[in-house]
Each structure stands twice: as structure tokens, then as C-alpha cells.
Motif scaffolding. Structure first.
Motif, PDB file in Angstrom:
ATOM      1  N   LEU A  94     -24.673  14.396  22.226  1.00 14.02           N
ATOM      2  CA  LEU A  94     -25.008  13.069  21.735  1.00 14.02           C
ATOM      3  C   LEU A  94     -24.439  12.830  20.337  1.00 14.02           C
ATOM      4  N   ALA A  95     -24.467  13.855  19.497  1.00 15.88           N
ATOM      5  CA  ALA A  95     -23.905  13.713  18.153  1.00 15.88           C
ATOM      6  C   ALA A  95     -22.414  13.392  18.220  1.00 15.88           C
ATOM      7  N   ARG A  96     -21.705  14.083  19.097  1.00 12.23           N
ATOM      8  CA  ARG A  96     -20.269  13.823  19.247  1.00 12.23           C
ATOM      9  C   ARG A  96     -20.032  12.416  19.767  1.00 12.23           C
ATOM     10  N   ASP A  97     -20.855  11.991  20.697  1.00 14.37           N
ATOM     11  CA  ASP A  97     -20.768  10.651  21.272  1.00 14.37           C
ATOM     12  C   ASP A  97     -20.863   9.588  20.179  1.00 14.37           C
ATOM     13  N   ILE A  98     -21.814   9.761  19.263  1.00 10.32           N
ATOM     14  CA  ILE A  98     -22.022   8.772  18.201  1.00 10.32           C
ATOM     15  C   ILE A  98     -20.765   8.630  17.344  1.00 10.32           C
ATOM     16  N   LEU A  99     -20.154   9.749  16.958  1.00  7.43           N
ATOM     17  CA  LEU A  99     -18.949   9.672  16.127  1.00  7.43           C
ATOM     18  C   LEU A  99     -17.766   9.092  16.899  1.00  7.43           C
ATOM     19  N   LEU A 100     -17.608   9.468  18.153  1.00  4.14           N
ATOM     20  CA  LEU A 100     -16.506   8.925  18.950  1.00  4.14           C
ATOM     21  C   LEU A 100     -16.648   7.426  19.140  1.00  4.14           C
ATOM     22  N   THR A 101     -17.874   6.964  19.261  1.00  2.00           N
ATOM     23  CA  THR A 101     -18.119   5.532  19.387  1.00  2.00           C
ATOM     24  C   THR A 101     -17.704   4.807  18.114  1.00  2.00           C
ATOM     25  N   ALA A 102     -18.068   5.360  16.966  1.00  2.00           N
ATOM     26  CA  ALA A 102     -17.670   4.755  15.692  1.00  2.00           C
ATOM     27  C   ALA A 102     -16.150   4.717  15.567  1.00  2.00           C
ATOM     28  N   ALA A 103     -15.486   5.809  15.967  1.00  2.00           N
ATOM     29  CA  ALA A 103     -14.028   5.851  15.888  1.00  2.00           C
ATOM     30  C   ALA A 103     -13.411   4.757  16.748  1.00  2.00           C
ATOM     31  N   LYS A 104     -13.939   4.571  17.952  1.00  2.00           N
ATOM     32  CA  LYS A 104     -13.396   3.530  18.820  1.00  2.00           C
ATOM     33  C   LYS A 104     -13.617   2.152  18.211  1.00  2.00           C
ATOM     34  N   MET A 105     -14.787   1.940  17.642  1.00  2.00           N
ATOM     35  CA  MET A 105     -15.077   0.641  17.029  1.00  2.00           C
ATOM     36  C   MET A 105     -14.172   0.376  15.834  1.00  2.00           C
ATOM     37  N   SER A 106     -13.692   1.441  15.187  1.00  4.42           N
ATOM     38  CA  SER A 106     -12.813   1.283  14.022  1.00  4.42           C
ATOM     39  C   SER A 106     -11.412   0.825  14.406  1.00  4.42           C
ATOM     40  N   GLY A 107     -11.042   1.088  15.668  1.00  2.00           N
ATOM     41  CA  GLY A 107      -9.696   0.774  16.109  1.00  2.00           C
ATOM     42  C   GLY A 107      -8.674   1.823  15.721  1.00  2.00           C
ATOM     43  N   GLN A 108      -9.143   2.927  15.125  1.00  2.00           N
ATOM     44  CA  GLN A 108      -8.253   4.002  14.698  1.00  2.00           C
ATOM     45  C   GLN A 108      -8.367   5.189  15.665  1.00  2.00           C
ATOM     46  N   PRO A 109      -7.302   5.995  15.784  1.00  2.00           N
ATOM     47  CA  PRO A 109      -7.386   7.173  16.666  1.00  2.00           C
ATOM     48  C   PRO A 109      -8.494   8.117  16.210  1.00  2.00           C
ATOM     49  N   ALA A 110      -9.173   8.719  17.157  1.00  2.00           N
ATOM     50  CA  ALA A 110     -10.277   9.624  16.816  1.00  2.00           C
ATOM     51  C   ALA A 110      -9.807  10.763  15.925  1.00  2.00           C
ATOM     52  N   ASP A 111      -8.591  11.272  16.186  1.00  2.00           N
ATOM     53  CA  ASP A 111      -8.124  12.416  15.400  1.00  2.00           C
ATOM     54  C   ASP A 111      -7.662  12.031  13.998  1.00  2.00           C
ATOM     55  N   SER A 112      -7.765  10.741  13.651  1.00  2.00           N
ATOM     56  CA  SER A 112      -7.485  10.341  12.270  1.00  2.00           C
ATOM     57  C   SER A 112      -8.694  10.554  11.368  1.00  2.00           C
ATOM     58  N   PHE A 113      -9.820  10.952  11.967  1.00  2.00           N
ATOM     59  CA  PHE A 113     -11.033  11.259  11.224  1.00  2.00           C
ATOM     60  C   PHE A 113     -11.217  12.776  11.222  1.00  2.00           C
ATOM     61  N   ILE A 114     -11.336  13.365  10.052  1.00  2.00           N
ATOM     62  CA  ILE A 114     -11.386  14.828   9.925  1.00  2.00           C
ATOM     63  C   ILE A 114     -12.449  15.456  10.822  1.00  2.00           C
ATOM     64  N   PRO A 115     -13.708  14.963  10.831  1.00  2.00           N
ATOM     65  CA  PRO A 115     -14.717  15.644  11.665  1.00  2.00           C
ATOM     66  C   PRO A 115     -14.380  15.624  13.144  1.00  2.00           C
ATOM     67  N   LEU A 116     -13.802  14.524  13.623  1.00  2.00           N
ATOM     68  CA  LEU A 116     -13.451  14.455  15.042  1.00  2.00           C
ATOM     69  C   LEU A 116     -12.189  15.249  15.339  1.00  2.00           C
ATOM     70  N   ASP A 117     -11.281  15.326  14.380  1.00  2.00           N
ATOM     71  CA  ASP A 117     -10.077  16.140  14.568  1.00  2.00           C
ATOM     72  C   ASP A 117     -10.456  17.610  14.688  1.00  2.00           C
ATOM     73  N   ILE A 118     -11.355  18.068  13.818  1.00  2.00           N
ATOM     74  CA  ILE A 118     -11.831  19.460  13.902  1.00  2.00           C
ATOM     75  C   ILE A 118     -12.521  19.686  15.239  1.00  2.00           C
ATOM     76  N   TRP A 119     -13.384  18.753  15.630  1.00  2.00           N
ATOM     77  CA  TRP A 119     -14.140  18.894  16.877  1.00  2.00           C
ATOM     78  C   TRP A 119     -13.185  19.015  18.056  1.00  2.00           C
ATOM     79  N   SER A 120     -12.150  18.192  18.047  1.00  2.00           N
ATOM     80  CA  SER A 120     -11.182  18.220  19.145  1.00  2.00           C
ATOM     81  C   SER A 120     -10.407  19.529  19.183  1.00  2.00           C
ATOM     82  N   ASP A 121     -10.160  20.110  18.014  1.00  2.00           N
ATOM     83  CA  ASP A 121      -9.435  21.381  17.961  1.00  2.00           C
ATOM     84  C   ASP A 121     -10.275  22.532  18.510  1.00  2.00           C
ATOM     85  N   VAL A 122     -11.552  22.577  18.118  1.00  2.00           N
ATOM     86  CA  VAL A 122     -12.376  23.737  18.473  1.00  2.00           C
ATOM     87  C   VAL A 122     -13.077  23.578  19.816  1.00  2.00           C
TER      88      VAL A 122
END
Length: 329
Positions: free
Chosen positions: A102-130
Motif C-alpha cells: 500500500l505504501a508503494r501504491d501511494i507513491l506511484l499514484t502521486a508520481a502518475k498524478m505529477s505527469g512525470q516518470p516514476a523513476d524520476s523520483f529517487i524513492p521510486l527509482d530505488i524501489w524499482s531497482d531493489v
């Protein structure tokens, strides 16, 4: 153990009404540092090289993205912090794993609402890597590497027990095969996205399970029948597998619930339900007609087997669905 009172207001909540007042947006100067600190703590060594100030700056960007939706602007940041804290310290093992999702969902939702790629946000980029998604069901809801790794945990329990339940194959092959077999019925693919949480619950409950329950717990991903209510209670803390999978009924202590009001609000509204939204509505309507929860186990089992759930394939997940349900656009 506290249970979310979804049933009294479920139809209104899931079909288009929310009486929650919006107090105002969360202060990014307060919440961005808290989001960054709890995130880095949860990720541990995977985020040890991250610059906390840079993570906080990107949390501010994500908070700003919530600004276009008043309820999200108010409740989204504290809901993220609450989900992360429960993912780390929650009193129920299976709930901890689900809160991570659920925590990941919340951040991914914010990223989508921003109109920017998820991996342009450090916390989501790290999450996607690991912990990358190997398959995605809907926004924020997918089969992650951690879910595949959960099969290794189940295999270890199987070896300990001497049972032979899980097919002999690499974990990734097993989980991906189960996923592909259900691609045309997205509701049935919700379980693989919660496999990490399921395995955590099985591991915690293992000493309490008899051989039959252990066999059913290990084979849950490969069998069409819903596990018994007794097994579900031991593994998840609730017999209601539909609401658990949908992120609506995630058992927690009363203290945890009181400390997680914003997160619980979104859970009660079905904000994380994805393709399970329509079955939730059907269950709520049925319960209202019954005037009680009598017969729920049989009803939930029947709903889990309905083939027509595949009609939900195009359903928008999470906050977009929530916005449609509560605000009508």
C-alpha cells in the motif's frame, strides 16, 4: 484485534458517497521529512546510500502532485507514513507485508498524478531497482520481485515439514506461470501481488497449523479452492479473503488503527481495491440485504470463483477509481 467497520457504510462508500470533510492540504515542510525518514528506514540497506535531503525534496514533489485532489492532499502524506510504519512494526505479520504494498501504491499514484516518470523520483527509482515489478495488474498493484522471493520462503517451510505441495521448479518460473494462467481474469491475479504478505502470515502461523492447513497454505497459489476460514484466520487474522486482498480489511490492533486514521479512511473507501471493487460492492449489497454478516464465508467463496470478474480488466486502480467513486469524475 480491531476490524475495520466496512459493512455499515460499505455501499455508500464504494458506490459514490463520502462524508469526509477536507481540512486542508498536509504541510510539505512537516510531512516530506517524515516521509523521507520512514521510507529510508523501511528500505534499510537498499537506501543506505541515498541522500536524505534529496529523498525529502522528491517527497515534496510527490506531495505537490497530490494537490490537485483535496482528499489526497490532506490525507495522502500521513497515510504513506502510517503504511510504512505498519509495514515495519505492525502487530500482524500478513498485514505488514500488505502495508508495504500500500505504501508503494501511494507513491506511484502521486508520481502518475505529477505527469512525470516514476523513476524520476529517487524513492521510486530505488524501489524499482531493489524490488522491480515482473508484471503489473494496475497502477501500484503488481507482481514484484519480493512476491517471487516469497515462494522461496514457502519452499523452505515445505522442506521443513516434509510435505510435497509446491511443484518442482524455480520460484520465478512457478509464480510467473501462475500469473500467466490468470491473465484473462485479473481478480485471480490479486493473490500473487500479495504473495509476500501471504508467505509472511504463513510463516508466523506455521507452528499453529496442522498438516492439512500447512498443505493448503503452501499450495494456495496453485489451487482454485479458497482456503478454509480457520486457516485464513490463523494466517491473515481475518476469514474475509476478498476484503483482505483488496486492502480493505487488514487486521491491526486498536491502537494501530487509531494511529492510522488517514490510511484507514482510504482503506475503508476501497481506494486500494483495483479489480476487486465490483465484488466488494456486491458483497456490501448482499450484506445489507441480509442485515448481518451471516453466510459471508460461502458468499465470499462463491464470488472468488466468478468468471465474470474478468469484465473488470479495464478498471482504473487506486486513487483514480477512488476519485470516480467519491467525486463522480
Amino acid at each position: 484485534m480491531s476490524r475495520i467497520p466496512i459493512y455499515a457504510a460499505a455501499i455508500a462508500a464504494l458506490t459514490g458517497f463520502s462524508g469526509a470533510a477536507v481540512a486542508g492540504p498536509a504541510d510539505p515542510e512537516i510531512w516530506a521529512p517524515r516521509m523521507a525518514e520512514t521510507y529510508v528506514t523501511m528500505m534499510g540497506m537498499d537506501a543506505e546510500t541515498a541522500d536524505l535531503d534529496a529523498v525529502g525534496a522528491d517527497m515534496r514533489r510527490l506531495i505537490a502532485a497530490f494537490g490537485q485532489e483535496p482528499l489526497l492532499a490532506e490525507k495522502g502524506p500521513p497515510a504513506f507514513v502510517q503504511a510504512v510504519e505498519l509495514a515495519q512494526h505492525g502487530s500482524v505479520s500478513a498485514t505488514r507485508g500488505a502495508m508495504y504494498d500500500l505504501a508503494r501504491d501511494i507513491l506511484l499514484t502521486a508520481a502518475k498524478m505529477s505527469g512525470q516518470p516514476a523513476d524520476s523520483f529517487i524513492p521510486l527509482d530505488i524501489w524499482s531497482d531493489v524490488d522491480p515489478f515482473h508484471a503489473e495488474l494496475t497502477l501500484g498493484l503488481g507482481l514484484a520481485a519480493s512476491d517471487i522471493a516469497a515462494m522461496d520462503k514457502l519452499k523452505a517451510l515445505e522442506a521443513q515439514s516434509g510435505l510435497q505441495v509446491i511443484p518442482a521448479a524455480p520460484s520465478e518460473e512457478l509464480v510467473m506461470k501462475a500469473w500467466r494462467q490468470q491473465e484473462d481474469e485479473p481478480v485471480n491475479n490479486v493473490l500473487p501481488t500479495r504473495l509476500q504478505a501471504w508467505a509472511d502470515g504463513v510463516e508466523a502461523a506455521w507452528p499453529e497449523l496442522n498438516d492439512g492447513e500447512r498443505e493448503a497454505a503452501l499450495g494456495a497459489l496453485f489451487r482454485s479452492e479458497v482456503p478454509s476460514q480457520s486457516l485464513l484466520r490463523k494466517v491473515l487474522g481475518t476469514e474475509d479473503i476478498v476484503h483482505w486482498l483488496a486492502g480493505v480489511d487488514l487486521p491491526m490492533s486498536e491502537t494501530e488503527r487509531q494511529q492510522s486514521r488517514e490510511l484507514v479512511h482510504f482503506m475503508e473507501m476501497g481506494a486500494f481495491a483495483g479489480p476487486l471493487k465490483q465484488p466488494l460492492i456486491e458483497i456490501a449489497q448482499m450484506r445489507a440485504a441480509q442485515g448481518s454478516a451471516a453466510g459471508l464465508g460461502a458468499a465470499a467463496t462463491q464470488l472468488m470463483r466468478l468468471n465474470n470478474w474478468s469484465a473488470m480488466t479495464g478498471e482504473m486502480h487506486s486513487w483514480e477509481s477512488y476519485r470516480y467513486m467519491t467525486q463522480g469524475y
